[in-house]
Design a protein around this motif. Structure first.
Motif, PDB file in Angstrom:
ATOM      1  N   ILE A  80      11.547  -9.712 -17.697  1.00  9.44           N
ATOM      2  CA  ILE A  80      10.824  -9.082 -18.687  1.00  9.44           C
ATOM      3  C   ILE A  80      11.238  -9.559 -20.175  1.00  9.44           C
ATOM      4  O   ILE A  80      10.577 -10.120 -20.899  1.00  9.44           O
ATOM      5  CB  ILE A  80      10.885  -7.470 -18.881  1.00  9.44           C
ATOM      6  CG1 ILE A  80      10.234  -6.913 -17.570  1.00  9.44           C
ATOM      7  CG2 ILE A  80      10.518  -6.880 -20.200  1.00  9.44           C
ATOM      8  CD1 ILE A  80       9.405  -5.732 -17.656  1.00  9.44           C
ATOM      9  N   TRP A  94       1.687  -8.195 -15.772  1.00  7.15           N
ATOM     10  CA  TRP A  94       3.198  -8.025 -15.070  1.00  7.15           C
ATOM     11  C   TRP A  94       2.871  -7.380 -13.806  1.00  7.15           C
ATOM     12  O   TRP A  94       3.710  -7.669 -12.730  1.00  7.15           O
ATOM     13  CB  TRP A  94       4.040  -7.375 -15.952  1.00  7.15           C
ATOM     14  CG  TRP A  94       5.389  -7.101 -15.406  1.00  7.15           C
ATOM     15  CD1 TRP A  94       6.062  -6.017 -15.465  1.00  7.15           C
ATOM     16  CD2 TRP A  94       6.199  -8.155 -14.932  1.00  7.15           C
ATOM     17  NE1 TRP A  94       7.139  -6.235 -14.701  1.00  7.15           N
ATOM     18  CE2 TRP A  94       7.256  -7.364 -14.348  1.00  7.15           C
ATOM     19  CE3 TRP A  94       6.002  -9.555 -14.398  1.00  7.15           C
ATOM     20  CZ2 TRP A  94       8.337  -7.904 -13.582  1.00  7.15           C
ATOM     21  CZ3 TRP A  94       7.135 -10.190 -13.824  1.00  7.15           C
ATOM     22  CH2 TRP A  94       8.222  -9.365 -13.238  1.00  7.15           C
ATOM     23  N   GLN A 132       4.444  -9.118 -10.559  1.00  9.72           N
ATOM     24  CA  GLN A 132       5.575  -9.074 -10.748  1.00  9.72           C
ATOM     25  C   GLN A 132       6.696  -9.620  -9.686  1.00  9.72           C
ATOM     26  O   GLN A 132       6.078  -9.554  -8.636  1.00  9.72           O
ATOM     27  CB  GLN A 132       6.169  -7.734 -11.206  1.00  9.72           C
ATOM     28  CG  GLN A 132       5.915  -6.533 -10.152  1.00  9.72           C
ATOM     29  CD  GLN A 132       6.469  -5.378 -10.576  1.00  9.72           C
ATOM     30  OE1 GLN A 132       7.227  -5.167 -11.300  1.00  9.72           O
ATOM     31  NE2 GLN A 132       5.780  -4.337  -9.979  1.00  9.72           N
ATOM     32  N   GLU A 178      10.835 -11.994  -8.868  1.00 11.04           N
ATOM     33  CA  GLU A 178      12.078 -12.219  -9.478  1.00 11.04           C
ATOM     34  C   GLU A 178      12.238 -13.874  -9.510  1.00 11.04           C
ATOM     35  O   GLU A 178      13.211 -14.173  -9.868  1.00 11.04           O
ATOM     36  CB  GLU A 178      13.123 -11.770  -8.951  1.00 11.04           C
ATOM     37  CG  GLU A 178      13.085 -10.394  -8.729  1.00 11.04           C
ATOM     38  CD  GLU A 178      14.460  -9.738  -8.342  1.00 11.04           C
ATOM     39  OE1 GLU A 178      15.392 -10.159  -7.930  1.00 11.04           O
ATOM     40  OE2 GLU A 178      14.363  -8.304  -7.940  1.00 11.04           O
ATOM     41  N   HIS A 206       6.871 -16.410 -10.430  1.00 14.99           N
ATOM     42  CA  HIS A 206       5.979 -15.070 -10.588  1.00 14.99           C
ATOM     43  C   HIS A 206       5.770 -15.013 -12.010  1.00 14.99           C
ATOM     44  O   HIS A 206       4.594 -14.367 -12.403  1.00 14.99           O
ATOM     45  CB  HIS A 206       7.159 -13.889 -10.077  1.00 14.99           C
ATOM     46  CG  HIS A 206       7.048 -13.682  -8.758  1.00 14.99           C
ATOM     47  ND1 HIS A 206       8.262 -13.935  -7.974  1.00 14.99           N
ATOM     48  CD2 HIS A 206       6.516 -13.092  -7.762  1.00 14.99           C
ATOM     49  CE1 HIS A 206       8.141 -13.973  -6.740  1.00 14.99           C
ATOM     50  NE2 HIS A 206       7.022 -13.142  -6.581  1.00 14.99           N
ATOM     51  N   VAL A 232       1.985 -14.590 -13.852  1.00 13.82           N
ATOM     52  CA  VAL A 232       1.811 -13.531 -14.867  1.00 13.82           C
ATOM     53  C   VAL A 232       1.219 -14.185 -16.097  1.00 13.82           C
ATOM     54  O   VAL A 232      -0.007 -13.471 -16.554  1.00 13.82           O
ATOM     55  CB  VAL A 232       3.075 -12.771 -15.365  1.00 13.82           C
ATOM     56  CG1 VAL A 232       2.739 -11.867 -16.730  1.00 13.82           C
ATOM     57  CG2 VAL A 232       3.839 -11.974 -14.327  1.00 13.82           C
TER      58      VAL A 232
END
Length: 73
Positions: A5, A29, A33, A35, A39, A43
């Motif tokens: 984020i 998101w 979402q 890690e 990703h 988004v």
């Protein structure tokens, strides 16, 4: 990636996204979402599909996703 984020917030500032584009990123998101940087790229490309965006903003978000992809080694 420790904090995706925070990374997206940094990209939002770096690419000078406006409020509607940031809202689209926040909308995308939960759907994309994860890690990894991939990703995050997903988004931004998903955010381009946000229903209330103009075509120009959608295109801009797609380009941001592409620019982030270009930065990944």
């Amino acid at each position: 990636m420790k904090d995706p984020i925070a990374t997206m917030k940094s990209f939002n500032r770096q690419f000078q996204l406006g409020k509607p584009e940031i809202e689209a990123v926040e909308w995308a998101w939960p759907q994309e979402q994860g890690e990894t940087m991939f990703h995050i790229i997903n988004v931004y490309t998903k955010a381009a599909q946000f229903p209330r965006l103009t075509a120009e903003s959608g295109y801009r978000l797609q380009r941001v996703g592409g620019m982030i992809l270009g930065m990944v080694n």
